[in-house]
Design a protein around this motif. Sequence first.
Motif, PDB file in Angstrom:
ATOM      1  N   VAL A  70      32.024  69.417 -46.422  1.00 36.08           N
ATOM      2  CA  VAL A  70      30.964  70.382 -46.140  1.00 36.08           C
ATOM      3  C   VAL A  70      30.589  70.287 -44.672  1.00 36.08           C
ATOM      4  CG1 VAL A  70      30.052  70.339 -48.484  1.00 36.08           C
ATOM      5  CG2 VAL A  70      29.177  68.715 -46.805  1.00 36.08           C
ATOM      6  N   GLN A  72      27.546  71.013 -41.636  1.00 40.57           N
ATOM      7  CA  GLN A  72      26.098  70.947 -41.517  1.00 40.57           C
ATOM      8  C   GLN A  72      25.486  72.316 -41.801  1.00 40.57           C
ATOM      9  OE1 GLN A  72      24.741  69.426 -37.786  1.00 40.57           O
ATOM     10  NE2 GLN A  72      22.580  69.596 -38.285  1.00 40.57           N
ATOM     11  N   GLY A  73      24.501  72.335 -42.693  1.00 41.53           N
ATOM     12  CA  GLY A  73      23.843  73.579 -43.065  1.00 41.53           C
ATOM     13  C   GLY A  73      24.405  74.255 -44.287  1.00 41.53           C
ATOM     14  N   ASP A  74      25.549  73.773 -44.811  1.00 41.90           N
ATOM     15  CA  ASP A  74      26.108  74.373 -46.028  1.00 41.90           C
ATOM     16  C   ASP A  74      25.161  74.156 -47.205  1.00 41.90           C
ATOM     17  OD1 ASP A  74      28.298  75.226 -44.674  1.00 41.90           O
ATOM     18  OD2 ASP A  74      29.710  73.802 -45.553  1.00 41.90           O
ATOM     19  N   VAL A  75      25.090  75.168 -48.094  1.00 41.38           N
ATOM     20  CA  VAL A  75      24.232  75.079 -49.272  1.00 41.38           C
ATOM     21  C   VAL A  75      24.926  74.219 -50.324  1.00 41.38           C
ATOM     22  CG1 VAL A  75      23.130  76.364 -51.131  1.00 41.38           C
ATOM     23  CG2 VAL A  75      23.145  77.297 -48.804  1.00 41.38           C
ATOM     24  N   LEU A  76      24.218  73.178 -50.780  1.00 40.49           N
ATOM     25  CA  LEU A  76      24.777  72.257 -51.761  1.00 40.49           C
ATOM     26  C   LEU A  76      24.176  72.437 -53.152  1.00 40.49           C
ATOM     27  CD1 LEU A  76      24.719  69.014 -49.577  1.00 40.49           C
ATOM     28  CD2 LEU A  76      26.501  70.754 -49.722  1.00 40.49           C
ATOM     29  N   VAL A  78      20.922  74.872 -55.416  1.00 42.01           N
ATOM     30  CA  VAL A  78      19.895  75.919 -55.412  1.00 42.01           C
ATOM     31  C   VAL A  78      19.045  75.763 -56.670  1.00 42.01           C
ATOM     32  CG1 VAL A  78      19.428  78.387 -55.400  1.00 42.01           C
ATOM     33  CG2 VAL A  78      21.414  77.492 -54.161  1.00 42.01           C
ATOM     34  N   ARG A 141      10.879  75.517 -49.319  1.00 44.02           N
ATOM     35  CA  ARG A 141      11.995  75.014 -48.514  1.00 44.02           C
ATOM     36  C   ARG A 141      12.879  74.056 -49.300  1.00 44.02           C
ATOM     37  NH1 ARG A 141       8.224  75.261 -44.112  1.00 44.02           N
ATOM     38  NH2 ARG A 141       7.562  73.105 -44.439  1.00 44.02           N
ATOM     39  N   THR A 144      16.384  75.206 -51.767  1.00 42.93           N
ATOM     40  CA  THR A 144      17.791  75.151 -51.350  1.00 42.93           C
ATOM     41  C   THR A 144      18.045  73.818 -50.665  1.00 42.93           C
ATOM     42  OG1 THR A 144      17.853  77.548 -51.025  1.00 42.93           O
ATOM     43  CG2 THR A 144      19.586  76.259 -49.983  1.00 42.93           C
ATOM     44  N   GLN A 146      20.510  71.723 -48.359  1.00 44.65           N
ATOM     45  CA  GLN A 146      21.562  71.947 -47.375  1.00 44.65           C
ATOM     46  C   GLN A 146      22.109  70.617 -46.856  1.00 44.65           C
ATOM     47  OE1 GLN A 146      19.310  74.449 -44.623  1.00 44.65           O
ATOM     48  NE2 GLN A 146      20.459  76.232 -45.331  1.00 44.65           N
ATOM     49  N   ALA A 147      23.354  70.653 -46.406  1.00 42.15           N
ATOM     50  CA  ALA A 147      23.982  69.453 -45.848  1.00 42.15           C
ATOM     51  C   ALA A 147      23.332  69.108 -44.513  1.00 42.15           C
ATOM     52  CB  ALA A 147      25.485  69.671 -45.667  1.00 42.15           C
TER      53      ALA A 147
END
Length: 261
Positions: A70, A72-76, A78, A141, A144, A146-147
Motif C-alpha cells: 500500500v 501512503q494515504g491508501d484507504v485500508l 471504511v 475522520r 476511513t 488510511q495508510a
Amino acid sequence: MKPLYLLLLLALPALAQAAEPMPVPPPRLLLAPAKEATIRGQVRSSRHAVLAAGMAGELQDMPVDAGREVRQGDVLAVFDCAAEQADREITQAKLQAARAKLSVNQRLAQARNVSVLDVDLSRSEVAMSTAELRRIDANLRHCTVQAPFPAVVVDRRVQAHEYVALGTPLLELVDVSSLEIEMVVASQWIARLKPGTPFSLRVDETGQVAKAQVDRVVAVIDPVSQTLRVIGRLDGTASGLRPGMSGEVMFDPLPNEELSR
C-alpha cells in the motif's frame, strides 16, 4: 670425630635452604592478535504499526489483504458512519438556528428590547453548537482508515461487516523500504561502538553480505546478561532484504576488551 659432627650440624640449615624449590614466575598473558568478531543480528523495519479502530461501529469495507503493498494515504478500511453523518446534519442545523437567534438578539439589544443576558446566552448557544460540530467532524475522520506510510500489510485482524469496538486492532503494517539491523553485544563494547562504526551482515537466508554501520547504541545495560542493544543502518547497496532475516554480524577488528579475555 666431635668437630666433624659439629661441622655437619652447622651445614644443615644451608643445605635445607638450598633444597627449597625456586619460585616460578607467573606466565605472561599473551594477547591474541586482532581477529574478526561475530555476533548475531536481525533485519527489522524502522517503521511498523498496528492500526486500531478509532471508533466503534460496523466495518463496511476492507479492500486490502495480507501481503498487499500500500502507498501512503491508501484507504485500508471504511466504517459505516451513517448515524454519525446524521448527527452532523442535526448539529449543523442547530448551529444555523443559534446564529440566527444571536443575530436577532443583537439587533434587539441595540433597540434595548432584550437584555444583555439574552445576547450572552445566544452567543453561548452558537459556541456550544460549533464545538459539538467539531467533535462530530473529529469522529468522522475515523470513518476511513488510511495508510500512514508506504508499507506491506502483514496481518489482517478483522473482516468486513464485523462490528468492532473502539481500539480493536485492524491491520499490521511494515515498511520494507526502511530497514535496519538490531544486535545484542557485550556491555564492555559500549565504549568502542560509536555511531558510524562499520560492520557487515552475512544473511543466512540469501548468503549475501550487507554493509552497514552503527546508527545508535541503546545505552541501557541488561543487568542479568550484561548486554546492550545496538542498531545499525544499512548503506543501501544490499537488495532483497526483508524484515525478520538474520545472520552473522562481523566487526573487524575485535574490541580490545574482548582480546584480553
